[in-house]
Scaffold this active site. Structure first.
Site, short mmCIF file in Angstrom:
data_model
loop_
_atom_site.label_atom_id
_atom_site.label_comp_id
_atom_site.label_asym_id
_atom_site.label_seq_id
_atom_site.Cartn_x
_atom_site.Cartn_y
_atom_site.Cartn_z
N SER A 37 44.34 38.99 45.20
CA SER A 37 44.40 37.43 45.28
C SER A 37 44.52 36.77 43.93
O SER A 37 44.70 37.56 42.86
CB SER A 37 43.42 36.85 46.09
OG SER A 37 42.00 37.05 44.84
N LYS A 38 44.78 35.67 44.06
CA LYS A 38 45.17 34.85 42.63
C LYS A 38 44.21 35.07 41.60
O LYS A 38 44.76 35.10 40.45
CB LYS A 38 45.32 33.44 43.03
CG LYS A 38 46.45 33.21 43.81
CD LYS A 38 47.16 31.80 43.52
CE LYS A 38 48.25 31.53 44.50
NZ LYS A 38 48.02 31.03 45.60
N ARG A 39 43.09 35.25 42.01
CA ARG A 39 42.30 35.55 40.60
C ARG A 39 42.37 36.84 39.92
O ARG A 39 41.58 36.91 38.91
CB ARG A 39 40.80 35.09 41.14
CG ARG A 39 39.97 36.02 41.94
CD ARG A 39 38.88 35.73 42.51
NE ARG A 39 38.57 36.55 43.49
CZ ARG A 39 38.25 37.77 43.57
NH1 ARG A 39 37.93 37.98 42.21
NH2 ARG A 39 38.01 38.87 44.39
N HIS A 40 43.23 37.44 40.54
CA HIS A 40 43.37 39.07 39.66
C HIS A 40 44.49 38.94 38.93
O HIS A 40 44.85 39.72 38.19
CB HIS A 40 43.73 39.99 40.83
CG HIS A 40 42.38 40.48 41.71
ND1 HIS A 40 42.35 39.94 42.97
CD2 HIS A 40 41.49 41.14 41.38
CE1 HIS A 40 41.25 40.34 43.39
NE2 HIS A 40 40.46 41.06 42.66
N GLY A 41 45.19 37.68 38.97
CA GLY A 41 46.37 37.35 38.09
C GLY A 41 47.48 37.23 39.11
O GLY A 41 47.38 36.64 40.29
#
Length: 507
Positions: A264-268
RNA sequence: GGCGCUAUCGUCUAGGGGUUAGGACGUGAGAUUCUCAAUCUUAAAACCCGGGUUCGAUUCCCGGUAGCGCUACCA
């Protein structure tokens, strides 16, 4: 090939940017279709009116095209009709089709109207939880008499349409997992159409519309994410109710982040367009995604073009286990394709990243264009992605002597006595020289400075490097010097070697 | 809670009843270089656990554990 034509589809919802996981699904579908000489269909699942947006559909199409995954049948586009004979290809345009099919199911007694309220259903679920039982619908409305149904209808009561689940296990074949079987009680009578008043009114539920669409579009192989695996028995029951043949299924594993959570977005970066903006090449992303969950038959080949993938790919070799997205490996592949990229195309791409320093490419003189090509040839092999170019090239375009003196790494080098004498000797020679500094001049001077000061190796080169580039390490002078001097002649404000020395020593 | 899917180096994977368990990314070392990167060479690094079947299981079966998914009138 069997008698049945291979027809596959990619069916995204336009509720956001194209996620790499979905891009992989699209790719595997595409590869499978192309390999089999079948058809690849794009269908837009925009039944979630709340979240679907047209701009996402546009981006989706743009991203798929960028990846090189063209489709044989798909939705109409502005000014152009839909391609293919099985349309419409947007679910929002297929409501009447769904309604007809619902009538049919109701008439045949395969489905029934359920008048239960949300509260009643929730109570059932809570009870089931408390008793450690699966959450299944009690089937209360399944045996309602005709009179009662009429009464409810006449009273204007809202109803949903439910499918009657037959009392036998629901099984299907999965190309990547083998036979998967669910007991009927794991499914319970699923809702087909959301509640409303009127004949069969209400919007069909996703699991219902996919089946109708897939069947009517004659999809032979349903290749999708494994988050649908538990939906499949429901869908199998719907195929059965209509008497339609089951397609083959292939459920692809989830793509995870480094922490084993869904990517998800928090992984980049997660969306295709973000990767594109970062300066990843489509061939790198495609190659990487192909490798994420699939391996070549020889167990060692890793570099594939789309064409090569098309002939090498097979669903039987797709791994069932979830895969962690590895940015390092993607970077490695991107570097590989960056080095391979044809200069004109690459220059056009890279130009955008350096637009701050450059005039528009269309109006750029030939001298600038060819200089830029050389610049790229020299620096591109050293970046993972194009958006790293500005930082990498900052010292070429601009030069800040004061700032570079302040960097710890530099000041340590500069404070040595030898650095002072080396720079003084070097500056003398630069000042005495007229015109651009050529590598031969530079080499000769360095030898002279070496003889005059006794400094050698890093002691000799590092201060000069800092004076010229602002850092003690960097690319080889032989190629760098001509790039700087030729660049300085372009009128872009790129400082020449002598300007650099003058400004640095003058500080 | 229920149901399902999955399990080989840190990561992506190959393999498969008897193998020195192969490759790639990343990591370490060496070569090269003024330096960094790139490049080349090289090294370390894995069959989740417990039972069963078998002469022999990492491989087949069962159980456990863990991760993930589904459990919606979302898609």
């Amino acid at each position: 090939m069997n008698a049945r034509n291979v027809r596959v589809r990619f069916a995204p919802s336009p509720t956001g940017l194209l996620h790499v996981g979905n891009a992989r699904t699209a790719l595997y579908n595409w590869l499978f279709a192309r390999r089999a000489g079948g058809s690849y269909i794009l269908r837009i699942e925009d039944t979630d009116l709340e979240r679907s947006e047209e701009r996402y559909e546009d981006r989706l199409i743009e991203d798929l095209r960028w990846l090189g995954l063209d489709w044989d049948e798909g939705p109409d586009e502005p000014g152009a009709p839909a391609s293919g004979e099985f349309g419409p290809y947007r679910q929002s345009h297929r409501q009447s089709i769904y309604a007809e099919h619902t009538e049919r199911l109701l008439a045949e007694g395969k489905a029934y109207r359920c008048f239960c309220t949300a509260e009643e259903l929730e109570a059932e679920r809570n009870l089931a939880s408390a008793e450690h039982r699966p959450h299944v619908y009690s089937g209360r409305c399944r045996h309602l008499g005709a009179a009662e149904i009429e009464r409810n209808l006449a009273a204007g009561q809202h109803f949903a349409v439910r499918l009657k689940i037959a009392d036998h296990p629901l099984r299907f074949h999965d190309l990547v997992r083998g036979v998967v079987e669910f007991p009927p009680e794991a499914v319970s009578d699923p809702i087909l159409v959301r509640s409303a008043t009127g004949a069969s009114a209400g919007f069909p539920v996703y699991n219902y519309s996919v089946v109708i669409d897939d069947a009517l579009m004659q999809i032979s192989h349903v290749i999708r994410g494994d988050d649908h695996i538990a939906n499949t028995p429901r869908q199998v029951a719907i195929y059965e109710a209509f008497g339609w043949p089951l397609p083959e299924f292939a459920h692809l594993s989830t793509i995870l982040g480094a922490d084993r959570e869904r990517l998800s977005k928090r992984h980049g970066a997660t969306s295709v367009s973000t990767f594109r903006e970062m300066g990843y090449l489509p061939e790198a992303l495609v190659n990487y995604l192909a490798l994420l969950g699939w391996g070549a038959e020889d167990g060692r080949t890793e570099i594939f073009t789309l064409d090569e993938l098309t002939s090498a790919f097979s669903l039987e070799r797709v791994t069932p286990s979830p895969a962690i997205f590895d940015f390092d490996k993607l970077n490695w592949l991107n570097r590989h394709y960056l080095k391979l990229a044809a200069p004109p195309g690459l220059a056009e791409l890279a130009w955008g990243y350096l637009a701050y320093h450059l005039p528009p490419r269309e109006s750029a003189p030939e001298a600038l264009r060819s200089w830029f090509d050389r610049l790229l040839a020299f620096f591109v092999p050293h970046v993972d992605r194009l958006d790293q170019l500005p930082a990498k090239l900052a010292f070429v375009f601009g030069f800040d002597p004061e700032a570079s003196r302040l960097v710890d790494e530099n000041s340590a080098v500069l404070s040595a006595d030898s650095s002072r004498t080396v720079l003084a000797e070097f500056a003398d020679r630069v000042r005495a020289h007229a015109g651009p500094v050529r590598p031969d001049d530079f080499k000769r001077w360095m030898n002279e400075v070496k003889a005059a000061t006794g400094a050698k190796g890093a002691e000799l080169f590092h201060p000069v490097r800092i004076a010229l580039t602002g850092a003690p390490s960097g690319p080889e002078f032989d190629k760098l010097l001509p790039l700087i001097e030729d660049g300085a002649a372009l009128g872009l404000g790129i400082p020449s070697v002598s300007e650099r020395v003058e400004r640095f020593v003058g500080v």
